[in-house]
Design a protein around this motif. Structure first.
Motif, short mmCIF file in Angstrom:
data_model
loop_
_atom_site.label_atom_id
_atom_site.label_comp_id
_atom_site.label_asym_id
_atom_site.label_seq_id
_atom_site.Cartn_x
_atom_site.Cartn_y
_atom_site.Cartn_z
N LEU A 163 47.28 44.36 24.41
CA LEU A 163 46.21 45.22 24.91
C LEU A 163 45.32 44.45 25.89
CD1 LEU A 163 45.01 47.00 21.63
CD2 LEU A 163 46.58 47.87 23.36
N PHE A 164 44.97 45.13 26.98
CA PHE A 164 44.07 44.56 27.97
C PHE A 164 42.93 45.54 28.24
CE2 PHE A 164 48.12 42.48 28.57
CZ PHE A 164 47.78 41.15 28.78
N PRO A 165 41.90 45.52 27.37
CA PRO A 165 40.75 46.40 27.60
C PRO A 165 39.90 45.87 28.76
CG PRO A 165 40.40 45.06 25.65
CD PRO A 165 41.78 44.76 26.12
N PHE A 166 39.57 46.73 29.71
CA PHE A 166 38.76 46.34 30.86
C PHE A 166 37.29 46.57 30.52
CE2 PHE A 166 42.82 46.25 32.68
CZ PHE A 166 42.77 45.67 33.94
N MET A 167 36.51 45.47 30.59
CA MET A 167 35.13 45.53 30.16
C MET A 167 34.24 44.71 31.08
SD MET A 167 35.76 45.10 26.03
CE MET A 167 34.22 45.93 25.61
N LEU A 168 32.98 45.14 31.22
CA LEU A 168 32.03 44.36 32.01
C LEU A 168 31.75 43.01 31.36
CD1 LEU A 168 29.45 47.12 33.02
CD2 LEU A 168 31.17 46.03 34.47
N THR A 169 31.96 42.94 30.05
CA THR A 169 31.78 41.69 29.32
C THR A 169 33.11 41.01 29.05
OG1 THR A 169 31.83 42.91 27.22
CG2 THR A 169 29.67 42.51 28.22
N GLY A 170 34.15 41.37 29.82
CA GLY A 170 35.47 40.80 29.59
C GLY A 170 35.48 39.29 29.64
N ALA A 171 36.30 38.67 28.79
CA ALA A 171 36.33 37.22 28.68
C ALA A 171 37.27 36.56 29.68
CB ALA A 171 36.72 36.82 27.25
N VAL A 172 38.24 37.32 30.19
CA VAL A 172 39.28 36.73 31.02
C VAL A 172 39.32 37.43 32.37
CG1 VAL A 172 41.74 36.18 31.19
CG2 VAL A 172 40.62 36.20 28.95
N PRO A 173 39.21 36.70 33.48
CA PRO A 173 39.29 37.33 34.81
C PRO A 173 40.65 38.01 35.01
CG PRO A 173 38.40 35.12 34.98
CD PRO A 173 38.91 35.27 33.57
N LEU A 174 40.64 39.04 35.86
CA LEU A 174 41.80 39.91 36.03
C LEU A 174 43.10 39.16 36.31
CD1 LEU A 174 43.08 42.71 36.42
CD2 LEU A 174 42.19 42.70 38.75
N GLU A 175 43.12 38.29 37.31
CA GLU A 175 44.36 37.61 37.68
C GLU A 175 44.92 36.79 36.52
OE1 GLU A 175 46.11 37.86 40.37
OE2 GLU A 175 44.78 38.87 41.78
N GLU A 176 44.05 36.10 35.81
CA GLU A 176 44.50 35.31 34.67
C GLU A 176 45.02 36.20 33.55
OE1 GLU A 176 42.77 32.26 31.24
OE2 GLU A 176 41.61 32.57 33.09
N ALA A 177 44.32 37.31 33.31
CA ALA A 177 44.77 38.24 32.27
C ALA A 177 46.16 38.76 32.58
CB ALA A 177 43.78 39.39 32.13
N ALA A 178 46.39 39.15 33.84
CA ALA A 178 47.71 39.69 34.21
C ALA A 178 48.80 38.65 34.02
CB ALA A 178 47.67 40.17 35.66
N SER A 179 48.48 37.37 34.21
CA SER A 179 49.48 36.32 34.06
C SER A 179 49.89 36.11 32.61
CB SER A 179 48.95 35.00 34.64
OG SER A 179 47.92 34.45 33.81
N ARG A 180 49.15 36.68 31.68
CA ARG A 180 49.46 36.51 30.26
C ARG A 180 50.45 37.55 29.73
NH1 ARG A 180 43.72 34.97 27.22
NH2 ARG A 180 43.10 33.26 28.64
N VAL A 181 50.88 38.47 30.56
CA VAL A 181 51.82 39.51 30.12
C VAL A 181 53.14 38.87 29.71
CG1 VAL A 181 53.20 41.47 30.88
CG2 VAL A 181 50.77 41.34 31.49
N ARG A 182 53.60 39.20 28.53
CA ARG A 182 54.87 38.67 28.04
C ARG A 182 55.82 39.77 27.55
NH1 ARG A 182 52.98 35.31 30.47
NH2 ARG A 182 52.52 33.13 29.93
N GLY A 183 55.33 40.98 27.47
CA GLY A 183 56.14 42.09 26.97
C GLY A 183 55.43 43.40 27.22
N PRO A 184 55.73 44.44 26.43
CA PRO A 184 55.06 45.73 26.63
C PRO A 184 53.54 45.58 26.53
CG PRO A 184 56.94 45.98 25.15
CD PRO A 184 56.73 44.50 25.35
#
Length: 249
Positions: free
Chosen positions: A169-190
């Motif tokens: 799960l990648f919830p998009f939040m103003l208080t998100g802990a991980v910047p977008l590009e880094e979050a996308a790089s963590r995808v490993r499956g569905p």
């Protein structure tokens, strides 16, 4: 045939107003098409004439219905509308999902649906309460994209999670802990991209679900419009997913 009513959420049918949305409905969901409504002045439109011929070839009733079109579109220049059956989509559990938590604006929802289709994200979960995804204003705003997508509704986010428990799960939040590009790089499956309501965003508890994701932007604004944020997020993750799948070949 039965008299058509002004659109209401309780009806089991809706309208795709406009030549292009009506054409998309016929092309991508012909089994859901009930009848085609045309304006008396539609003969001047090459697109309307092509739509008429396609509907007739598909065995769909065609009728001139100016008053009905005025009620449906609230515009005097609407040449066509397809009457279609409402239906829930069937999700691909292995593909990316876009989860919209309590979206409330028809224009935003329509834009998100069209953008999702453009980036190849075909499974859209809508968590109620939410704007009616079959409202003709949504269909028009999406330019008929919904007829090429799997759109499903869930009464709660927990209901969605119960059916699809093994997803990142990648919830998009103003208080998100991980910047977008880094979050996308963590995808490993569905995976599922989760976006909140236009006014309130996602509840705080979503920060503890999966990877809370932040779209960095200037401090001169407090937030991005939902449709813009969803578009940026979907594009970034779609690009990363393509790279990941290519590496697996």
């Amino acid at each position: 045939m039965a008299r058509l009513e002004a659109y209401d959420k309780s009806l089991d049918y809706s309208y795709a107003p406009g030549i292009f949305p009506a054409t998309e409905c016929l092309k991508n969901a012909p089994e859901r098409c009930l009848r085609l409504l045309l304006s008396g002045s539609s003969e001047r439109s090459a697109g309307a004439n092509a739509l008429r011929e396609a509907a007739q070839s598909a065995g769909i009733r065609v009728e001139i219905a100016d008053r009905a079109l005025e009620r449906i579109s609230r515009k005097e220049n609407c040449f066509a509308a397809m009457v279609y059956k409402k239906a829930e989509g069937v999700f691909d559990g292995d593909a990316p999902h876009v989860v919209l938590h309590h979206p409330s604006d028809s224009g935003n929802l329509g834009t998100i649906l069209r953008t999702a289709l453009g980036f190849g994200l075909g499974n859209i979960a809508i968590i109620r309460p939410a704007v009616d995804s079959d409202d003709p204003r949504v269909t028009r705003a999406s330019m008929g994209a919904a007829f090429s997508l799997n759109v499903r509704h869930f009464d709660t986010f927990e209901q969605y999670r119960a059916e699809f428990p093994n997803r990142d799960l990648f919830p998009f939040m103003l208080t998100g802990a991980v910047p977008l590009e880094e979050a996308a790089s963590r995808v490993r499956g569905p995976f599922s991209l989760v976006f909140g309501n236009e006014a309130s965003g996602l509840p705080d508890e979503f920060s503890r679900l999966g990877t809370s994701t932040l779209i960095p932007h200037s401090h001169r604004i407090d937030s991005l419009n939902l449709a813009i944020a969803a578009g940026i997020g979907m594009y970034t993750f779609a690009q990363q997913e393509r790279r990941r799948l290519e590496e697996l070949k």
